[in-house]
Design an enzyme around this catalytic site. Structure first.
Site, PDB file in Angstrom:
ATOM      1  N   ARG A  60      42.010  -4.834  21.824  1.00  0.00           N
ATOM      2  CA  ARG A  60      42.628  -4.082  20.725  1.00  0.00           C
ATOM      3  C   ARG A  60      42.853  -2.619  21.145  1.00  0.00           C
ATOM      4  NH1 ARG A  60      46.193  -3.797  17.091  1.00  0.00           N
ATOM      5  NH2 ARG A  60      46.730  -2.507  18.843  1.00  0.00           N
ATOM      6  N   CYS A  94      46.260  -0.435  21.898  1.00  0.00           N
ATOM      7  CA  CYS A  94      46.521   0.845  21.217  1.00  0.00           C
ATOM      8  C   CYS A  94      46.967   1.876  22.244  1.00  0.00           C
ATOM      9  CB  CYS A  94      45.261   1.351  20.514  1.00  0.00           C
ATOM     10  SG  CYS A  94      44.883   0.498  18.984  1.00  0.00           S
TER      11      CYS A  94
END
Lengths: 271, 102, 150, 212
Positions: free
Chosen positions: A228, A232
């Site tokens: 994740r 990002c």
């Protein structure tokens, strides 16, 4: 008669309000519809498929030492998985480091199974050893589902990691000048129709930290927190954050600590 | 060999609610790999569900069913029924898993 | 008992016998309808399912979101007060319209939920065959571009 | 004796309280932290087109990473300076044209692709405008980090002043707001001149759906 008049006035008012706010209204209904969509897919989270595989991998002897991970200490004692993810990241005496779930699992794989952490670090997400890691993460985080997020900064190294993470959260770079804060430091903001949690506050941090790792429907993949964060940074147009590097652990520490008191909803189901 | 499914079946008031998650890529044949080559279709085509050996559901999927397919249906049944789920994909790979109605 | 039902029963009995004696496999018993799945347009699929032009019916409920946050996973459910024998999900603007079809034996509810892929905003059709006749319900599902888009 | 002690204590407490208040009000610029710098240096590696130079901050990025100082009264002089630096980078269009093709502009506004480590060097970079702005009212999937741009020209008019301001803002938003969330499309060559003209048209061509 009077009632009729009041009713008429009220209707007029409603009509005016509706006309005035029609575009706002349209937007509101679009986000409501998205919420409905999310509700509809909430049942039957494919994370379960990974979680089952992860449980097998946890209990299966592997690596040069042909050992299982069942003695792995995730912070609550050797072999305790239940509730472990809710209190990570934390300081570990044996490594003298603050570790998140994935860096800690690498330590366990190294110490217990004799596996080389560099192979894990270098592997691409969703492939090879990372595939195993992802399944194991799914298994571990499921066993904290419903627990309260409870991360400590009592140890000086934990406090230091938190401070570094907070600073990293605001660190701008790349050709688009983005930092985490560009999107995640205000309430009520969206990218396209996706709500952006304000991670600088408890509520928003819990919305973010509490729901990852998650199965991502857009990619049809189970994503760990490391993946994740990695994506990002990719979207921030940064260079590649090394798997398990300090910046990823520091950011996790900042998010988790800010989210304290929120509920662990992992594995989540995300767009 | 294909990965196991997750089969959940719960009885309530004489109706059994069956929820199935299958691990499958369900490749639609629309995507290209890194080398620019089209990734060929690969998808579960038929699914059969039996309760105590008797058909309770038959389905046919096309490649437009989502990755890691989810299926939910209900039949008249009882706790303890043995549910057997079998899928076959277009490469003739197959997988059978069982569950007991709770 | 009417004739149609009687012949259906007879047919199932023969089929069942064949299946139990191993004369036909599971795959053959419900052979994947290649022709239907490979047709592009709605009308072509209607033809193959010999549904003619299915009639819109209030008895058929298509449970789908108004907006899908991602076209890769669109939850779609069909429920009906009719006694369904067969059900199908079609997406008008997908490369091939038919997404899935289901066969509902007696004793199974006229209800199914699954998840499908949609390439773009499109009408979605829920088809239900009951008493040998096809009925349907239609709904537009908007597929939005989500996320940062990178 | 006892009394004086308490008085003393009170005085000291008061002093501590006051000084801590003063300290809070006077936000100082974040100190350079070698530990933090080392963490950043050690945590990233180059991948594809995303080199390590991307974490070498320029003056604007450095200033805006310290949001507390950047937003404070003390930071004001620096804000003005940063805006000046950015204003000086802006070039007006070489062919004198500000308004291109709004249809091409819409495609650029829709695309959020480009400039990541999974993109090739020659991959077109999108404007990603809808990620943050409402633009064509027909597009319901839009963000709200930036203000709505629906009816942009219709509301503001099509004067040269507005045209130049808009051109500058797309080129380098930081010329007007030192820590604007908007990328500096011209400064970092995310969009070329033609692409910026097309995005301009989306906002300022009376025929664009934005102004209908």
């Amino acid at each position: 008669m009077q009632r009729k008049l009041t009713l008429g006035l009220a209707t007029g008012l409603v009509v005016t309000l509706l006309t005035m706010t029609s575009s706002v209204f349209a937007q509101k209904s679009a986000t409501d519809d998205i919420a409905k969509y999310r509700e509809m897919i909430a049942d039957g989270n494919p994370s379960e498929l990974y979680e089952a595989a992860g449980e097998d991998l946890w209990k299966k002897p592997a690596g040069p030492k042909n050992a299982t991970l069942e003695k792995c200490d995730l912070g609550l004692g050797a072999g305790v998985v239940k509730g472990a993810a809710a209190q990570l990241p934390r300081y570990f005496k044996d490594t003298n480091k603050v570790q998140d779930l994935e860096s800690r699992l690498m330590t366990c794989m190294q110490v217990l199974q004799g596996r080389d952490p560099q192979e894990m670090i270098d592997a691409a997400f969703q492939k090879g050893p990372k595939k195993d890691m992802e399944a194991i993460v799914a298994y571990v985080v499921t066993l904290s589902k419903g627990d309260k997020i409870k991360v400590s900064t009592a140890h000086p190294k934990e406090k230091e990691m938190y401070d570094l993470g907070k600073r990293a959260f605001f660190f701008q770079g790349g050709p688009m000048d983005f930092s985490c804060a560009s999107c995640h430091a205000e309430n009520g903001k969206r990218i396209r129709l996706q709500d952006l949690p304000n991670i600088t506050e408890q509520k928003g941090a819990a919305m973010g930290w509490g729901y990852w790792p998650a199965y991502r429907v857009s990619s049809g993949q189970f994503w760990t927190m490391q993946q994740r964060l990695n994506d990002c940074y990719r979207q921030q147009r940064f260079p590649f954050p090394i798997y398990g590097s300090d910046v990823t652990i520091a950011l996790s520490m900042y998010m988790a600590k800010t989210a304290n008191g929120g509920t662990v909803e992992t594995p989540g189901l995300k767009r | 060999m294909a990965d196991p499914m997750r089969v959940r079946a719960a009885e309530n008031g004489g109706t059994v609610d069956v929820k199935i998650l299958m691990k499958h890529d369900m490749e639609a044949g629309q995507r290209k790999d890194a080398a620019g080559k089209t990734i060929p279709q690969w998808f579960i085509s038929t699914i059969n569900v039996k309760a105590n050996g008797k058909d309770v559901f038959n389905g046919q999927f096309g490649p437009a069913v989502s990755k890691d397919p989810f299926l939910n249906f209900k039949y008249k049944g009882a706790k303890g029924d043995k549910i057997t789920v079998t899928w076959i994909d277009n490469k003739a790979d197959k997988r059978t898993d069982e569950a007991t109605v709770s | 008992m009417n004739d149609q039902r009687r012949s259906l029963l007879k047919y199932s009995a023969v089929f069942g016998l064949m299946a139990s004696t191993g004369l036909i496999s599971l795959a053959q018993a419900q052979e994947w309808n290649k022709a239907a799945f490979e047709r592009k347009s709605l009308d072509d699929v209607f033809k193959i399912l010999s549904s003619g032009s299915p009639e819109k019916s209030a008895a058929v409920t298509l449970n789908a979101p108004d907006i899908a946050e991602n076209g890769a996973v669109v939850p779609v459910g069909i429920s009906t007060t009719l006694k369904a024998e067969q059900m199908a999900i079609l997406v008008e603007k997908n490369p091939s319209a038919l997404a899935a079809q289901f066969f509902i034996p007696a004793g199974t509810d006229s209800f199914v939920t699954t998840r499908i892929k949609m390439g773009q905003t499109s009408n979605v059709y829920a088809l239900v065959k009951a008493d040998g006749k096809w009925n349907m319900s239609v709904k537009e599902v908007k597929v939005t571009l989500g996320g940062c888009g990178g | 004796m006892k009394k004086t002690n308490i008085k003393k204590l009170l005085a000291i407490t008061g002093f501590i309280l006051t000084s801590s208040l003063i300290h809070n009000a006077a936000v100082a610029q974040q100190k350079n932290d070698p530990k933090f710098n080392k963490m950043i240096q050690d945590s990233f590696r180059a991948e594809g087109i995303a080199g390590l130079d991307r974490i070498d901050q320029d003056a604007t990025q450095k200033f805006c990473s310290d949001t507390q100082f950047a937003n404070s009264k003390k930071g004001e002089a620096m804000r003005v300076k940063i805006q000046k630096i950015n204003m000086d980078t802006i070039k007006q269009p070489s062919d004198g044209n500000y308004i291109g093709d709004w249809k091409a502009g819409e495609r650029i506004a829709q695309s959020g692709r480009g400039a990541t480590w999974t993109d090739k060097a020659d991959a077109a970079v999108g404007g990603g405008c809808y990620n943050c702005h409402a633009i064509d009212p027909k597009e319901i999937s839009h963000g709200n980090i930036g203000p709505s741009l629906s009816g942009y020209g219709k509301l503001r008019g099509y004067s040269q002043e507005i045209i130049t301001y808009t051109w500058n803002r797309i080129n380098n938003s930081k010329a007007y707001n030192a820590c604007s969330n908007m990328p500096r499309f011209g400064h970092f060559k995310l969009l070329n001149e033609k692409q910026m003209q097309d995005v301009m048209a989306l906002l300022l061509d009376p025929e664009s759906p934005v102004n209908k």
